[in-house]
Structure formats: C-alpha cells, structure tokens
Enzyme design. Structure first.
Site, PDB file in Angstrom:
ATOM      1  N   ALA A 714     -58.507   4.030  10.032  1.00 51.16           N
ATOM      2  CA  ALA A 714     -59.083   2.805  10.615  1.00 51.16           C
ATOM      3  C   ALA A 714     -60.481   3.049  11.156  1.00 51.16           C
ATOM      4  O   ALA A 714     -60.922   4.189  11.327  1.00 51.16           O
ATOM      5  CB  ALA A 714     -58.175   2.284  11.727  1.00 51.16           C
ATOM      6  N   CYS A 715     -61.197   1.962  11.425  1.00 53.52           N
ATOM      7  CA  CYS A 715     -62.496   2.030  12.099  1.00 53.52           C
ATOM      8  C   CYS A 715     -62.271   2.436  13.563  1.00 53.52           C
ATOM      9  O   CYS A 715     -61.291   2.000  14.176  1.00 53.52           O
ATOM     10  CB  CYS A 715     -63.191   0.669  12.071  1.00 53.52           C
ATOM     11  SG  CYS A 715     -63.704   0.112  10.428  1.00 53.52           S
ATOM     12  N   PRO A 716     -63.166   3.238  14.133  1.00 51.49           N
ATOM     13  CA  PRO A 716     -64.381   3.786  13.528  1.00 51.49           C
ATOM     14  C   PRO A 716     -64.209   5.201  13.005  1.00 51.49           C
ATOM     15  O   PRO A 716     -65.183   5.848  12.649  1.00 51.49           O
ATOM     16  CB  PRO A 716     -65.352   3.757  14.705  1.00 51.49           C
ATOM     17  CG  PRO A 716     -64.484   4.105  15.890  1.00 51.49           C
ATOM     18  CD  PRO A 716     -63.152   3.449  15.609  1.00 51.49           C
ATOM     19  N   MET A 717     -62.955   5.717  12.963  1.00 48.32           N
ATOM     20  CA  MET A 717     -62.765   7.102  12.541  1.00 48.32           C
ATOM     21  C   MET A 717     -63.152   7.315  11.080  1.00 48.32           C
ATOM     22  O   MET A 717     -63.601   8.390  10.698  1.00 48.32           O
ATOM     23  CB  MET A 717     -61.317   7.521  12.771  1.00 48.32           C
ATOM     24  CG  MET A 717     -60.931   7.675  14.236  1.00 48.32           C
ATOM     25  SD  MET A 717     -61.882   8.973  15.066  1.00 48.32           S
ATOM     26  CE  MET A 717     -63.048   7.999  16.011  1.00 48.32           C
TER      27      MET A 717
END
Length: 778
Positions: A714-717
């Site tokens: 998922a964002c922001p990873m």
C-alpha cells in the site's frame, strides 16, 4: 495577564531561516520543506511564488503595539505579485482577521518570510503551529474577562493551554489539525459544539470549573461534539486535553486525510465507546503533568447576560466599556491598524481582541472617551454599528487566495452587503448571523450560521457554473444543531436568494421564533419554494459562468500532486514525535517512582522509534511484535542504528520485574539516546548528511529492465520501495514496477515525477493491477 506567557521563541525563527537556506541550496527537498514551513504558519496560496503568513493569537488577545507591528508587516511584505501571471495588478496590502482569532497576511514572497517572522518575534508574537497538523489557535469568547455573563476570564486558560501544547511532542505530528476553545458561560460564544475539545465554564455544587465537549467538527461531514465531562476543576484542563489528543494521535486515520479528524473516531466508536476510550487514555497519563495554576482567571458569579448593542458599544462587568469593530471581510489596511492602536490608547486601553466573526474589540475603554474613540475609528473608515450583527458577514478567502476554493466567497460578501441596507434596520433581525464558504470545508462556518452559503460547482446546460447551497438555522453552541442544508442557486443569484430567505423569515416567523425553529417548521419543501425563483435556466447560462469578482469564465481545474513523499515524511515524523512523547511520559513516571508505568511507556517509545527507522526501509508492520525483529534484519548494515538498538535490547532484557528501578533507569538512558539518533536522522534541517538506507528486494531480471513487484504493497510504502530500488540502479537505468489499482497507481507515478524521475509508460495488466516503466534520472 497580557502577554506574560512564554510563547514566542527566537529559536523558532532561527530554525526556519536555516531550513529555508537549506531549501534554497537544494539540500532540503520540497516535500520536506512544505510541512516544515506549514509548522511555522507559512502557507502556500492559489497563486505561485507567494505565501500566506498566519500569526497565532490565543484567545485573540494582542496589544495596540502588536497590531501596529502586524500592520507594518503587511505594509512592508504583503501584496507582492505572484510569479504565475495570474494577477494583472498588485493585490491590496491588508492584515486579515480569521475565524480562529488569528491575523494573517497574504501575497508575501518567500524571500521576505524570515524578515516578517523576525519583526513578529521582536513584538512577542509567533506563527509557530498556526498551520499544519497541530493544535491550532485556541479560541475564546470575544468578551472573555469582560462579559457580565461569564464565570471566569477564559483567556487565561486559553493562553495556558496554548503555551503548554505549543512545541509539545504529542502535538507536532497529529494526523490532522486539532482545535480547542474555551467559553466563559453556557452561552458558549467559543462554539464548543464544532471543536475537537471545548471547555464551558460553570458552577457545580458550589465549585467553579468546566463542562467538556469533544470530537466536534464541520467540513464536508459536520458532526456535533459530544459531552465527555459534566464537570472538571480548572486544574484538570490540561490532562483532559492531552487525553483527547492521545485519541486523535493514536486512532485518527493517517492513511486517508479526508477522514483524519477526531470526529470520525467518535463516529466509529459511538458516544459511549469514545467516552470509554477517553477515560482509558486519561488514566494512562494521570499524574504525569506538572501542577498548573491559572492566575487572574477571576472566577465569579455572573451579574448579567451577554451584552449586545447594535451600536457596537457594550458595558463590561468591571465598569469599563468594550468597543466592537465591524471589519468588513476581516480586512484592516496598515493605516487602519495604526488607527485602531491609536483609538485604543485614546480610550486608555492596552488590550485588543480579535473575534471569530473576523472583527475586533477594544476592551477596557474608559467610558468617558467612547465618543472620541468611535469618531477616530470612523475617520479611518472603521464602523462600530452592526458589529456581530446581520450585515457583519463572515467569509473565507475563497478563490481569491485559497488553493481549495471553488467560488469567490469574498466577492459574494461584497455583492450581498448592499442588499442588507433595509434588513439591518430591523431590530428583530439584528443578531442574525450570515456566513459564507467558498467550498465544502466550511472555513467560513456556513454550517453554524442562521444563513450560510456553501460554494460548489454544478453544470447548467453542460457548462460548469459556480453555485451556492444555502444552509439555514445553524449553531455551533454545544448541544445545538447545525444548519439545515437547503437547495443550491447560481452564485450570481445567491445574494438575492439569501435576502429572500431572510425576508421570508422576517415576514413569516411566529413571535420570537428563531431562524432554526422557523426553518424546521417550513421544512425542506418550504425552503425550496422560497429558492425556486433563483434556480438556473439553461438559456441564461452565459450570464452565470462568471463568478463574483472574477473576470474569467468559471472552471474547476487544479493541479493534482502525488502525496507519497509527503505521506512518508508524515509517518516518520509522527513516529519520532510519538517516541519523544512516550519518553517524556516515562520520565514523569520515574520521577514519581512509578516503575511499572515507566517501563510500559518506555516500551511504547522503543517501538515508535524502531517503526520510524523502518519507514525508510519501506516497512510498516501491523503487529508491534514484529517491529524489533524487522529492524534488526533491515538495519544490520547501519552501525549507528545497531549500536543504539543493541543498547536498548540489552536494557530491556536486563530489567528485573520484581525490582525494576535500576533496570528501568538504565533503559530510560538507552532509549533517550535512541530517540536522539532518530531526531538527528529525521530532522527537517539535518546536522549532517543522513546515512543512506539499503534494502534488498526479490526481483526478476531481463536483459535490460528490472521488474519490482509491489502487488499488495500500500501507499506510501510502495513509493519508498521504488525509491530504494532506483537508488541501487545507475542513472539512465529503467525499472518496471507493478502496482495495484487505486491509490498506488494514482499516487506513485506522480510522486516519482515530482522527485525528478521519469515515468515513461503506464499499462494496465489486469483488472486490478498496472505496470509502469520508470527511468532513473537523478
């Protein structure tokens, strides 16, 4: 009491100047500089190349000399031309009063910000945390300390609250802003019903204290506050506020900014569940705050009602007089700032108040000088008549300066005011409130107005046309309802539509029926009938596409920016703040010899610190039990992190739970050093070049292009992992990245482009996945 509290720190300006120099030199990227300047009350505008600077005034209190400085700052630095060519002539230089009792200036060049802040600092004023995900300006009643109806001078409590939480580690990195207010009596002029926390002074069983409401808010989904305490003594004010902030910090949604306010936590938990969580969080910190005394709070038994006079001249409970200023749209020119300061001195006063209705009050005026004061103000073009009355319209900046603005709310106010000429003569309408917002976020507070205007865009005959939805009968008082949302009308017809609603109320109300009761009796159909003549006709669309004060046809175009880089910084900064805060709690517990509580707080601090470091490796585990193991595997090549990590691990393992004092003390020292390293690594203005992070990924390699599969990340990873992989490739190399549909494909490519990388192609490879081709350019 005036300005004796510790608020303005020169070191804040020094830090901002260092950060700005780093930004200009290219050593601080824009995504780091943006939250950094927001923390100092420096806000980007709709126009490029200019800033808004907001001065934080707890309780709206300032001196005449300080107002002169604010006027001087506007004169010297405001009104600069933007760099994007959007304006043909320089904007007016004004000191603008906001609905949070701040004063701000617009159109300031970034190069002038430091000089502006230096002038404020020398006058004992600060912009620190006037913007950003912080405790915003603490508001109060406009007559606090002077009103016959009050139990206490709550400006004292507001300033103490503001001072305590300014620079406080818990309050530096909230998911979003946190708003607090104080009211001196049940009239609740502070409007506790729309705040994250609202304190209402009262008397209970012979004791003085506060009723507390929490988790209220406006914007696109207004939710009324709920009562969390029927009565607390004033010594409990800070611990109650901190307990609520802990809920906001821990449980408000950091992934979805639109739902990152505390009201959504209350919505999820329900009223009983929210109060239960508040009680739990309060118990954790009970006894950790130093004793606070509120000098000169002046607790008393009320001697009258809140005064209202159409003349703007009201009697105070101490025999002095307050003079209310009707400041159109909240704007004071530099000349008017000097005139107000001169009028205050003429009236033997050294204290001014900014109001949430964008007005100003000169308090403690000698009654014998009132006529001279009013004359001096009138000569400067400042009226006192109808202050806080029907023609004193509250309005947000709208499209004039705000990046989120949809309609020209300030232009609407300009068009609406002349139409009030007849209505303002009717004493039955004297206290009616009119408020306008240029978008759904309700900065103009349309949800709590007797008559509110909410700017929006709607299509007429296929063309975008500026509109206003009318809201009727709202209140921000705790326990009272927000406004009814009625029909929408084109912006060009909104002034006449608003007047029609007010006329209908004037003619149709029964006895002393309030706007709310009248609107409730009419219902949605009755209000729609009043507004029907003002609906848009397809044949007249050409006359409706120009908003008030706008020379170009209406449009809603805006630049979309990727949010990944900012979200990463927000995550790491928030975790460092959490680690600092829990360490502070642990120190308080050790001072009180509460070893078990200190140990628990230290473990929370260790976990937060480790999580902060993990962000830079693209890791955000759900389970706390995984955190230390993941840090060990990811940071094994970073000698500095490992040195402190091993020291903390050894201290944790060395604690004898049957006699924890020595072990907890050792852990406290090791964790303090670990937090210091995190502060250095994640500092906005780093002392030295940060160590680069290394991260190994499972990859497929073809002859030319590496593929990075981020399915399910998922964002922001996903953005962090992409950056790490690019960092290991030479400039000019290309990388395929597989991303999920939705936020990942929307945000990651934009964020990479903003970082200077090239996004060469985007291809949808399944119903829920995309593949992008990225070229490393920097």
């Amino acid at each position: 009491m005036m300005n004796t509290f510790d608020f303005a720190h020169t070191s804040d300006v020094d830090e901002f100047e260092a950060g700005y120099q780093a930004f200009k030199a290219g050593t601080m990227p824009e995504e780091r500089f943006t939250p950094f300047r927001l923390q100092m009350g420096v806000y980007g505008q709709r126009q490029e190349g200019v800033q808004m600077i907001r001065t934080k005034l707890p309780g709206g209190v300032l001196t005449p000399a300080q107002l002169e400085v604010l006027g001087e700052c506007a004169e010297l630095y405001a009104g600069a031309m933007p760099t994007d060519g959007t304006l043909k002539q320089a904007p007016e230089k004004v000191a603008h009063i906001t609905t949070r009792q701040d004063i701000q200036a617009n159109f300031v060049k970034l190069d002038d910000v430091v000089a502006y802040l230096r002038k404020l600092d020398a006058a004992g004023l600060t912009t620190r945390e006037a913007c950003g995900n912080t405790v915003r300006n603490v508001s109060t009643c406009f007559l606090a300390g002077k009103c016959p109806a009050e139990f206490a001078d709550v400006t004292v409590h507001a300033q103490q609250f503001a001072e305590y939480f300014l620079r406080h580690p818990l309050a530096q990195q909230f998911p979003r802003k946190f708003k607090a207010t104080f009211s001196g009596c049940a009239t609740d002029c502070g409007l506790s019903g729309m705040h994250d926390v609202g304190y209402i002074a009262k008397q209970h069983d012979g004791k003085f204290g506060f009723e507390v409401w929490a988790a209220g808010g406006l914007s696109s989904q207004p939710m009324p506050a709920i009562k969390v305490e029927d009565f607390i003594e004033e010594s409990e004010v800070l611990v109650v506020g901190e307990a609520l902030m802990r809920i906001h910090f821990k449980y408000s949604d950091r992934k979805r900014r639109a739902r990152a306010r505390m009201k959504y936590v209350a919505q999820k938990l329900g009223q009983e569940g929210f109060v239960e969580e508040y009680t739990k969080q309060r118990a954790i910190i009970e006894g950790t705050l130093a004793d606070v005394t509120y000098k000169d709070s002046g607790w008393r038994v009320p001697t009258g009602d809140m005064p209202f006079e159409e003349s703007g001249i009201v009697a105070q409970h101490n025999g002095q007089t307050s003079v209310l200023l009707n400041v159109f749209r909240g704007d004071l020119t530099p000349l008017q700032c000097r005139a107000v300061a001169k009028a205050a001195r003429l009236g033997d006063s050294n204290e001014l108040r900014v109001t949430t209705e964008q007005g100003m009050v000169i308090v403690d005026v000698n009654p014998e000088t009132v006529a001279d004061v009013v004359e001096l103000l009138g000569n400067a073009g400042i009226a006192t008549h109808h202050a806080r009355a029907i023609p004193d319209i509250t309005v947000c900046p709208g499209t004039e300066t705000c990046r989120l603005g949809i309609t020209s709310s300030r232009g609407l106010a300009q068009a609406l005011q002349p139409l009030m000429a007849d209505l303002k003569q009717d004493s039955a309408l004297a206290g009616i409130t009119v408020k306008a917002s240029g978008c759904q976020h309700s900065c103009g507070r349309h949800h709590i107005a007797d008559l509110g205007f909410h700017g929006m865009a709607k299509k007429v005959d296929g063309q975008a046309v500026p509109h206003y939805q009318l809201h009727v009968g709202g209140s921000g008082v705790a326990g009272q309802a927000f406004a009814f949302a009625s029909d929408w009308v084109p912006a060009k017809k909104a002034p006449e539509a608003g007047i029609a609603v007010l006329q209908a109320y004037k003619e149709g109300r029964k006895g002393n029926e309030s706007v709310r009761d009248w609107a409730e009796r009419l219902g949605k159909e009755g209000l729609s009938e009043i507004l029907a003549p003002f609906k848009a006709d397809a044949g007249e669309v050409d006359g409706l596409i120009y908003d008030w004060s706008e020379n170009e046809a209406f449009n809603t175009k805006g630049n979309k920016k990727g949010e990944c880089a900012g979200a990463v910084l927000s995550m790491s900064d928030a975790l460092v703040s959490e680690a600092e805060y829990e360490l502070m709690i642990a120190k308080a517990h050790t001072d009180a010899l509460f070893w078990t509580e200190a140990y628990t707080a230290l473990k929370r601090s260790v976990t937060a610190t480790a999580r902060a470091f993990l962000v830079s490796f693209g890791e955000a585990p759900e389970d706390d039990a995984q955190v230390l193991g993941l840090l060990l595997s990811n940071a094994s090549g970073d000698a500095e992190i490992m040195q402190h990590f091993n020291a903390v691990q050894a201290a944790l393992m060395g604690i004898d739970l049957s006699d924890p004092a020595a072990g907890v003390t050792k852990l406290k020292g090791a964790q303090a050093a670990f937090v210091t390293l995190a502060e250095k690594r994640f500092a906005a203005v780093p002392e030295e070049t940060e160590a680069s992070a290394a991260q190994s990924e499972q990859v497929e390699t073809s002859e030319q292009v590496t593929t990075l599969d981020l399915s399910g990340v998922a964002c922001p990873m996903n953005f962090v992992k992409t950056k790490i992989k690019l960092a290991g490739l030479p400039v000019g190399a290309q990388l395929f990245v597989i991303l999920d549909d939705g936020e990942p494909i929307e945000n990651v490519p934009l964020s990479l482009e903003e970082q200077g990388q090239g996004v060469l192609s985007k291809e949808q490879i399944s119903d829920n996945q995309w593949k992008i081709l990225v070229e490393r350019k920097v």
